[in-house]
Motif scaffolding. Structure first.
Motif, PDB file in Angstrom:
ATOM      1  N   LEU A 121      -3.485  11.580  -2.855  1.00 19.04           N
ATOM      2  CA  LEU A 121      -3.871  12.207  -1.593  1.00 19.04           C
ATOM      3  C   LEU A 121      -2.829  13.272  -1.295  1.00 19.04           C
ATOM      4  O   LEU A 121      -1.679  12.954  -0.983  1.00 19.04           O
ATOM      5  CB  LEU A 121      -3.938  11.156  -0.477  1.00 19.04           C
ATOM      6  N   VAL A 122      -3.212  14.527  -1.423  1.00 19.07           N
ATOM      7  CA  VAL A 122      -2.248  15.623  -1.292  1.00 19.07           C
ATOM      8  C   VAL A 122      -1.951  15.916   0.164  1.00 19.07           C
ATOM      9  O   VAL A 122      -2.765  15.657   1.054  1.00 19.07           O
ATOM     10  CB  VAL A 122      -2.729  16.898  -2.027  1.00 19.07           C
ATOM     11  N   ALA A 123      -0.768  16.469   0.393  1.00 15.95           N
ATOM     12  CA  ALA A 123      -0.297  16.758   1.742  1.00 15.95           C
ATOM     13  C   ALA A 123      -1.285  17.655   2.484  1.00 15.95           C
ATOM     14  O   ALA A 123      -1.934  18.517   1.903  1.00 15.95           O
ATOM     15  CB  ALA A 123       1.075  17.422   1.673  1.00 15.95           C
ATOM     16  N   ASP A 124      -1.375  17.413   3.794  1.00 13.52           N
ATOM     17  CA  ASP A 124      -2.157  18.278   4.670  1.00 13.52           C
ATOM     18  C   ASP A 124      -1.300  18.628   5.879  1.00 13.52           C
ATOM     19  O   ASP A 124      -0.078  18.435   5.849  1.00 13.52           O
ATOM     20  CB  ASP A 124      -3.481  17.612   5.072  1.00 13.52           C
ATOM     21  N   GLU A 125      -1.901  19.111   6.949  1.00 14.40           N
ATOM     22  CA  GLU A 125      -1.122  19.521   8.126  1.00 14.40           C
ATOM     23  C   GLU A 125      -0.403  18.358   8.808  1.00 14.40           C
ATOM     24  O   GLU A 125       0.579  18.552   9.508  1.00 14.40           O
ATOM     25  CB  GLU A 125      -2.032  20.183   9.179  1.00 14.40           C
ATOM     26  N   GLU A 126      -0.905  17.140   8.613  1.00 11.11           N
ATOM     27  CA  GLU A 126      -0.359  15.979   9.320  1.00 11.11           C
ATOM     28  C   GLU A 126       0.438  15.011   8.443  1.00 11.11           C
ATOM     29  O   GLU A 126       1.333  14.332   8.923  1.00 11.11           O
ATOM     30  CB  GLU A 126      -1.493  15.199   9.982  1.00 11.11           C
ATOM     31  N   ASN A 127       0.086  14.903   7.175  1.00 12.61           N
ATOM     32  CA  ASN A 127       0.663  13.868   6.312  1.00 12.61           C
ATOM     33  C   ASN A 127       1.219  14.455   5.027  1.00 12.61           C
ATOM     34  O   ASN A 127       0.676  15.413   4.492  1.00 12.61           O
ATOM     35  CB  ASN A 127      -0.415  12.842   5.940  1.00 12.61           C
ATOM     36  N   GLU A 128       2.276  13.829   4.538  1.00 11.61           N
ATOM     37  CA  GLU A 128       2.793  14.172   3.216  1.00 11.61           C
ATOM     38  C   GLU A 128       1.932  13.503   2.159  1.00 11.61           C
ATOM     39  O   GLU A 128       1.152  12.601   2.456  1.00 11.61           O
ATOM     40  CB  GLU A 128       4.251  13.717   3.075  1.00 11.61           C
ATOM     41  N   SER A 129       2.083  13.884   0.928  1.00  9.99           N
ATOM     42  CA  SER A 129       1.315  13.306  -0.171  1.00  9.99           C
ATOM     43  C   SER A 129       1.626  11.830  -0.340  1.00  9.99           C
ATOM     44  O   SER A 129       2.749  11.377  -0.097  1.00  9.99           O
ATOM     45  CB  SER A 129       1.645  14.031  -1.483  1.00  9.99           C
ATOM     46  N   CYS A 130       0.614  11.079  -0.765  1.00 11.56           N
ATOM     47  CA  CYS A 130       0.795   9.682  -1.159  1.00 11.56           C
ATOM     48  C   CYS A 130      -0.199   9.397  -2.273  1.00 11.56           C
ATOM     49  O   CYS A 130      -1.119  10.176  -2.530  1.00 11.56           O
ATOM     50  CB  CYS A 130       0.621   8.723   0.013  1.00 11.56           C
ATOM     51  N   LEU A 131       0.015   8.287  -2.953  1.00  6.44           N
ATOM     52  CA  LEU A 131      -0.831   7.936  -4.086  1.00  6.44           C
ATOM     53  C   LEU A 131      -1.457   6.572  -3.830  1.00  6.44           C
ATOM     54  O   LEU A 131      -0.739   5.584  -3.673  1.00  6.44           O
ATOM     55  CB  LEU A 131       0.026   7.906  -5.353  1.00  6.44           C
ATOM     56  N   ALA A 132      -2.780   6.524  -3.720  1.00 12.39           N
ATOM     57  CA  ALA A 132      -3.489   5.267  -3.504  1.00 12.39           C
ATOM     58  C   ALA A 132      -3.573   4.512  -4.832  1.00 12.39           C
ATOM     59  O   ALA A 132      -3.885   5.095  -5.871  1.00 12.39           O
ATOM     60  CB  ALA A 132      -4.880   5.533  -2.953  1.00 12.39           C
ATOM     61  N   MET A 133      -3.290   3.213  -4.776  1.00 11.36           N
ATOM     62  CA  MET A 133      -3.253   2.362  -5.964  1.00 11.36           C
ATOM     63  C   MET A 133      -3.923   1.027  -5.644  1.00 11.36           C
ATOM     64  O   MET A 133      -4.225   0.737  -4.491  1.00 11.36           O
ATOM     65  CB  MET A 133      -1.802   2.083  -6.379  1.00 11.36           C
ATOM     66  N   GLN A 134      -4.104   0.199  -6.686  1.00  9.50           N
ATOM     67  CA  GLN A 134      -4.530  -1.188  -6.538  1.00  9.50           C
ATOM     68  C   GLN A 134      -3.625  -2.063  -7.397  1.00  9.50           C
ATOM     69  O   GLN A 134      -3.209  -1.650  -8.487  1.00  9.50           O
ATOM     70  CB  GLN A 134      -5.979  -1.382  -6.989  1.00  9.50           C
ATOM     71  N   ASP A 135      -3.336  -3.283  -6.898  1.00 13.87           N
ATOM     72  CA  ASP A 135      -2.526  -4.208  -7.695  1.00 13.87           C
ATOM     73  C   ASP A 135      -3.402  -4.913  -8.726  1.00 13.87           C
ATOM     74  O   ASP A 135      -4.554  -4.539  -8.932  1.00 13.87           O
ATOM     75  CB  ASP A 135      -1.742  -5.176  -6.794  1.00 13.87           C
ATOM     76  N   VAL A 136      -2.887  -5.939  -9.358  1.00 13.02           N
ATOM     77  CA  VAL A 136      -3.570  -6.601 -10.468  1.00 13.02           C
ATOM     78  C   VAL A 136      -4.857  -7.319 -10.072  1.00 13.02           C
ATOM     79  O   VAL A 136      -5.659  -7.655 -10.934  1.00 13.02           O
ATOM     80  CB  VAL A 136      -2.630  -7.574 -11.221  1.00 13.02           C
ATOM     81  N   GLU A 137      -5.071  -7.560  -8.777  1.00 10.86           N
ATOM     82  CA  GLU A 137      -6.323  -8.167  -8.309  1.00 10.86           C
ATOM     83  C   GLU A 137      -7.125  -7.216  -7.438  1.00 10.86           C
ATOM     84  O   GLU A 137      -8.062  -7.632  -6.760  1.00 10.86           O
ATOM     85  CB  GLU A 137      -6.065  -9.490  -7.580  1.00 10.86           C
ATOM     86  N   GLY A 138      -6.761  -5.945  -7.428  1.00  9.67           N
ATOM     87  CA  GLY A 138      -7.542  -4.964  -6.683  1.00  9.67           C
ATOM     88  C   GLY A 138      -7.129  -4.757  -5.243  1.00  9.67           C
ATOM     89  O   GLY A 138      -7.814  -4.034  -4.507  1.00  9.67           O
ATOM     90  N   ASN A 139      -6.021  -5.349  -4.800  1.00 12.68           N
ATOM     91  CA  ASN A 139      -5.545  -5.120  -3.439  1.00 12.68           C
ATOM     92  C   ASN A 139      -4.995  -3.702  -3.345  1.00 12.68           C
ATOM     93  O   ASN A 139      -4.156  -3.305  -4.159  1.00 12.68           O
ATOM     94  CB  ASN A 139      -4.440  -6.124  -3.075  1.00 12.68           C
ATOM     95  N   GLU A 140      -5.451  -2.963  -2.348  1.00 12.83           N
ATOM     96  CA  GLU A 140      -5.008  -1.586  -2.181  1.00 12.83           C
ATOM     97  C   GLU A 140      -3.561  -1.529  -1.690  1.00 12.83           C
ATOM     98  O   GLU A 140      -3.132  -2.360  -0.890  1.00 12.83           O
ATOM     99  CB  GLU A 140      -5.892  -0.846  -1.175  1.00 12.83           C
ATOM    100  N   PHE A 141      -2.832  -0.535  -2.180  1.00 13.54           N
ATOM    101  CA  PHE A 141      -1.512  -0.205  -1.664  1.00 13.54           C
ATOM    102  C   PHE A 141      -1.286   1.269  -1.931  1.00 13.54           C
ATOM    103  O   PHE A 141      -2.045   1.906  -2.662  1.00 13.54           O
ATOM    104  CB  PHE A 141      -0.403  -1.070  -2.283  1.00 13.54           C
ATOM    105  N   CYS A 142      -0.300   1.832  -1.280  1.00 13.23           N
ATOM    106  CA  CYS A 142       0.014   3.246  -1.482  1.00 13.23           C
ATOM    107  C   CYS A 142       1.436   3.399  -1.985  1.00 13.23           C
ATOM    108  O   CYS A 142       2.320   2.649  -1.598  1.00 13.23           O
ATOM    109  CB  CYS A 142      -0.123   4.041  -0.184  1.00 13.23           C
ATOM    110  N   ILE A 143       1.627   4.371  -2.834  1.00 16.55           N
ATOM    111  CA  ILE A 143       2.967   4.826  -3.170  1.00 16.55           C
ATOM    112  C   ILE A 143       3.193   5.995  -2.232  1.00 16.55           C
ATOM    113  O   ILE A 143       2.451   6.974  -2.245  1.00 16.55           O
ATOM    114  CB  ILE A 143       3.086   5.249  -4.643  1.00 16.55           C
ATOM    115  N   ASP A 144       4.190   5.866  -1.395  1.00 16.32           N
ATOM    116  CA  ASP A 144       4.392   6.801  -0.293  1.00 16.32           C
ATOM    117  C   ASP A 144       5.771   7.442  -0.369  1.00 16.32           C
ATOM    118  O   ASP A 144       6.732   6.787  -0.629  1.00 16.32           O
ATOM    119  CB  ASP A 144       4.226   6.022   1.012  1.00 16.32           C
TER     120      ASP A 144
END
Length: 144
Positions: A121-144
């Motif tokens: 998810l690339v930076a926009d006017e409000e937020n810096e970039s982050c990377l959406a991920m899933q763990d080994v069972e599909g739980n969402e998390f972000c690298i921020d």
């Protein structure tokens, strides 16, 4: 009224140890010590009734700063997006290409451990970039 200073993050999952060990590697956390009276965790697990074996796993920040994480087996599978997720903070203070490089480097470390890359998810006017991920069972998390 006293304020709460510590909290635990609990994951419902099918394989608590597998998910817990992923998060230990991802965050540098450690599992709890072997229960008193047992030489190994395997010995402890064998002492339990079959239906209780592997029903939970815990992980703690060895520095004592981060929250304890608890993983508990539940019968139902994950069916919808998490309403709460973890942000793994690796890009704090970084912007632009330097931030994206840090996010990508962490993604490259976590994918071989079983994580799945979802979307940058690339930076926009409000937020810096982050990377959406899933763990080994599909739980969402972000690298921020």
């Amino acid at each position: 009224m006293a304020s709460i200073k510590q909290f635990q993050v609990t994951f419902d999952c099918a394989e608590p140890e597998r998910v817990g060990r992923f998060w230990c590697e991802a965050l540098g956390y450690v599992p709890p010590s072997t229960p008193e009276g047992f030489d190994t965790w395997d010995d402890y697990q064998r002492s339990l009734p079959p239906e209780k074996r592997g029903s939970w796993f815990a992980a703690s920040d060895p520095t004592g700063v981060g929250p304890r994480m608890y993983f508990q087996r539940v019968p139902e599978g994950k069916v919808v997006k998490n309403r709460v997720h973890l942000d793994v903070r690796v890009g704090t203070g970084l912007v632009g290409a330097a931030r994206v490089a840090a996010l990508e480097a962490e993604c490259a470390r976590l994918v071989p451990l079983g994580a799945t890359r979802v979307q940058l998810l690339v930076a926009d006017e409000e937020n810096e970039s982050c990377l959406a991920m899933q763990d080994v069972e599909g739980n969402e998390f972000c690298i921020d």
